[in-house]
Design an enzyme around this catalytic site. Structure first.
Site, PDB file in Angstrom:
ATOM      1  N   GLY A   1      77.007  45.157  -1.166  1.00  0.00           N
ATOM      2  CA  GLY A   1      77.888  45.073  -2.322  1.00  0.00           C
ATOM      3  C   GLY A   1      78.042  43.643  -2.790  1.00  0.00           C
ATOM      4  O   GLY A   1      77.922  42.702  -2.005  1.00  0.00           O
TER       5      GLY A   1
ATOM      6  N   HIS B   1      74.964  54.187 -10.888  1.00  0.00           N
ATOM      7  CA  HIS B   1      74.011  53.098 -10.558  1.00  0.00           C
ATOM      8  C   HIS B   1      72.574  53.551 -10.277  1.00  0.00           C
ATOM      9  O   HIS B   1      72.081  53.440  -9.167  1.00  0.00           O
ATOM     10  CB  HIS B   1      74.525  52.217  -9.419  1.00  0.00           C
TER      11      HIS B   1
ATOM     12  N   HIS C   1      85.434  48.503  -6.676  1.00  0.00           N
ATOM     13  CA  HIS C   1      85.981  48.753  -5.329  1.00  0.00           C
ATOM     14  C   HIS C   1      86.930  47.602  -5.028  1.00  0.00           C
ATOM     15  O   HIS C   1      86.476  46.472  -4.824  1.00  0.00           O
ATOM     16  CB  HIS C   1      84.869  48.748  -4.282  1.00  0.00           C
TER      17      HIS C   1
ATOM     18  N   ASP D   1      80.340  48.014 -10.522  1.00  0.00           N
ATOM     19  CA  ASP D   1      80.293  48.316  -9.086  1.00  0.00           C
ATOM     20  C   ASP D   1      80.782  47.108  -8.277  1.00  0.00           C
ATOM     21  O   ASP D   1      80.220  46.787  -7.233  1.00  0.00           O
ATOM     22  CB  ASP D   1      78.879  48.737  -8.646  1.00  0.00           C
TER      23      ASP D   1
ATOM     24  N   HIS E   1      77.258  58.923  -5.952  1.00  0.00           N
ATOM     25  CA  HIS E   1      76.357  57.913  -5.387  1.00  0.00           C
ATOM     26  C   HIS E   1      75.188  58.700  -4.802  1.00  0.00           C
ATOM     27  O   HIS E   1      75.326  59.365  -3.781  1.00  0.00           O
ATOM     28  CB  HIS E   1      77.096  57.113  -4.300  1.00  0.00           C
TER      29      HIS E   1
ATOM     30  N   ARG F   1      89.371  47.647  -2.517  1.00  0.00           N
ATOM     31  CA  ARG F   1      89.611  47.491  -1.064  1.00  0.00           C
ATOM     32  C   ARG F   1      91.038  47.666  -0.572  1.00  0.00           C
ATOM     33  O   ARG F   1      91.283  47.419   0.602  1.00  0.00           O
ATOM     34  CB  ARG F   1      89.142  46.104  -0.573  1.00  0.00           C
TER      35      ARG F   1
ATOM     36  N   ASN G   1      86.696  54.670  -1.561  1.00  0.00           N
ATOM     37  CA  ASN G   1      86.233  54.360  -0.191  1.00  0.00           C
ATOM     38  C   ASN G   1      87.034  53.220   0.429  1.00  0.00           C
ATOM     39  O   ASN G   1      86.483  52.258   0.949  1.00  0.00           O
ATOM     40  CB  ASN G   1      84.725  54.052  -0.172  1.00  0.00           C
TER      41      ASN G   1
HETATM   42  O1  DOR Z   1      76.626  48.225  -2.329  1.00  0.00           O
HETATM   43  C1  DOR Z   1      77.594  48.990  -2.365  1.00  0.00           C
HETATM   44  N1  DOR Z   1      78.811  48.600  -1.951  1.00  0.00           N
HETATM   45  N2  DOR Z   1      77.421  50.242  -2.795  1.00  0.00           N
HETATM   46  C2  DOR Z   1      78.382  51.175  -2.676  1.00  0.00           C
HETATM   47  O2  DOR Z   1      78.170  52.286  -3.046  1.00  0.00           O
HETATM   48  C3  DOR Z   1      79.670  50.836  -2.040  1.00  0.00           C
HETATM   49  C4  DOR Z   1      79.959  49.424  -2.202  1.00  0.00           C
HETATM   50  C5  DOR Z   1      81.120  48.972  -1.340  1.00  0.00           C
HETATM   51  O3  DOR Z   1      82.162  49.621  -1.385  1.00  0.00           O
HETATM   52  O4  DOR Z   1      80.976  47.959  -0.654  1.00  0.00           O
END
Ligand code: DOR
Length: 444
Positions: free
Chosen positions: A326, A236, A64, A307, A181, A66, A96
């Protein structure tokens, strides 16, 4: 002076090849592997790899980064720098972000941004929802897309397909990998009220985001996959019960685990790291970690991804449960797993299977994931005898921290090569960003 036959020759390394691990020279020209064996030709650059292992380039299929929307904590350039520094040659980035990657316009925007500072190759997941499901058969095939992602339980961001109807809508449109997920949103809403209540204790994280919620979502997902006649990739996995179930359903489901779930366990991780160990699905007790290792051993697991999910230290230092879930991980995936190899938890070949061959097989990546003639000259070159201590200061991620700060590991990536370009050598980035979108074979 005549032009060199090759751009790059890696000499005398111990190469992890599809047919076995042995000493071999490897030559690259125009980004592709041209020769493997004893090579006498000239190259623009020849590197002596005596004492080093040459792996196919590691592909991290879950990060991810961002951008757009959360660039105060991570962006594509920093995320890909972290990848290159950690021996990762390709990444699959999650949808996301803000806006969500649920339209062709949002995808194009990400591809444009990525091209400006790509230290490795890249592809993006398309976010699947009931709203865009009808378009997915077309949109999932846009260049630069590695598959479709659904969230069955809320995590960071607004992407959610919580009900069976919503999940089925996505599964019923298209052919590419649907990565899920799997936490059960309805159960978690109840658990948050009844189990977590007013508690601010992060050690509750794995209790209210329960293994039952994960098992419920995973079994619902697999049942819906059978109904739709579509394979699913379950991300995961954290619990023994899910692994046992998935081992019986490999004909329709592939399986991912994370280094954090293989390395950290409750309650120690919450005592030591507090909210820095907060992630979704959560890190559980040792008995679950042991089950994940058994599943690595018996072949149930197809892929290891990091992840990588950066949040700032300041955000993490808030009061649980308002703290975000995360941890960063793209830069530590290879060192943490090589340490496990050195500790006898898995073989180097099985590691390569999980981070190179597995991504190639599951996602039908074109020309990456193995060291073979005609494939991309992507290599993760590692020193299995190098002992290093992981620190916050080494981290290239914008968030600047790692849950492994202070951990000493044996086994370290010393060079990252992307299509013949050396992008990291001995802990320094080299040259300029040359990453490109990853290509995929047409799905059958
Ligand atoms: O812990 C997590 N953080 N699990 C996720 O599925 C999303 C991720 C995030 O984007 O921060």
């Amino acid at each position: 002076m005549s032009a060199a036959a090759y751009d790059l020759i890696l000499k005398n390394g111990t190469a992890v090849l599809p047919e076995g691990t042995h000493t071999a020279d490897i030559a690259v020209k125009d980004g592709k592997i041209m020769a493997i064996g004893k090579i006498d030709g000239e190259a623009t650059e020849t590197i002596d790899c005596t004492g080093l292992h040459i792996l196919p380039g590691v592909i991290d299929t879950q990060v991810h980064f961002r951008e757009p929307g959360g660039t105060h904590k991570e962006d594509l350039e920093h995320g890909m720098k972290a990848a290159a520094m950690g021996g990762v040659t390709g990444i699959f980035e999650m949808p996301n972000t803000n806006p969500l990657t649920t339209t062709p316009e949002a995808l194009q925007d990400k591809l444009g941004r990525a091209s400006k500072g790509a230290w490795c190759d890249y592809a993006f997941y398309f976010g699947g929802t009931a709203q865009n499901a009808k378009n997915l058969s077309e949109w999932e095939n846009l260049p630069g897309v590695c598959g479709v992602k659904i969230f069955m339980g809320s995590s960071t961001g607004d992407l959610l397909s919580a009900t069976d109807d919503e999940v089925l809508a996505v599964l019923s449109n298209g052919k590419r990998v649907v990565a899920a997920h799997a936490e059960d949103e309805m159960m978690m809403i109840e658990n948050k009220k009844n189990i977590l209540g007013d508690s601010t204790d992060v050690a509750m994280h794995h209790i209210w985001r329960s293994k039952e919620s994960c098992l419920s979502a995973t079994t619902r997902l697999v049942t819906l996959a059978r109904k739709a006649g579509r394979r699913v990739h379950v991300l995961h996995i954290t619990s023994a019960e899910e692994m046992e179930y998935l081992a019986q359903n490999k004909d329709i489901a592939s399986v991912e685990v994370l280094p954090n779930h293989l390395t950290l366990h409750a309650p120690d991780c919450y005592n030591k790291l507090g909210t820095l160990a907060q992630q979704n699905p959560p890190i559980r007790e040792k008995e679950h970690q042991d089950a994940l290792w058994r599943a690595i051993d018996d072949g149930t697991v197809d892929i290891i991804g990091s992840d990588h999910a950066a949040h700032t230290m300041e955000e993490k230092q808030g009061t649980y449960p308002s703290t975000p879930s995360g941890t960063p991980g793209v830069q530590t995936l290879v060192p943490i797993m090589l340490d496990h190899v050195n500790n006898g938890k898995l073989t180097l070949e099985r590691f390569v299977d999980l981070v190179c061959e597995g991504p190639h097989r599951i996602h039908q990546i074109a020309g990456k994931g193995r060291i073979t003639k005609g494939y991309d000259g992507d290599f993760t070159i590692v020193d299995m005898n190098k002992t290093e201590t992981i620190t916050h200061a080494q981290q290239q991620s914008k968030c600047g921290w790692t849950p492994y700060d202070g951990k000493t590991v044996k086994g370290w990536p010393v060079m990252t090569v992307v299509r013949g370009n050396i992008v990291m050598r001995d802990g320094e980035l080299q040259g300029t960003p040359k990453g490109r979108p990853i290509a995929f074979r047409e799905t059958l």
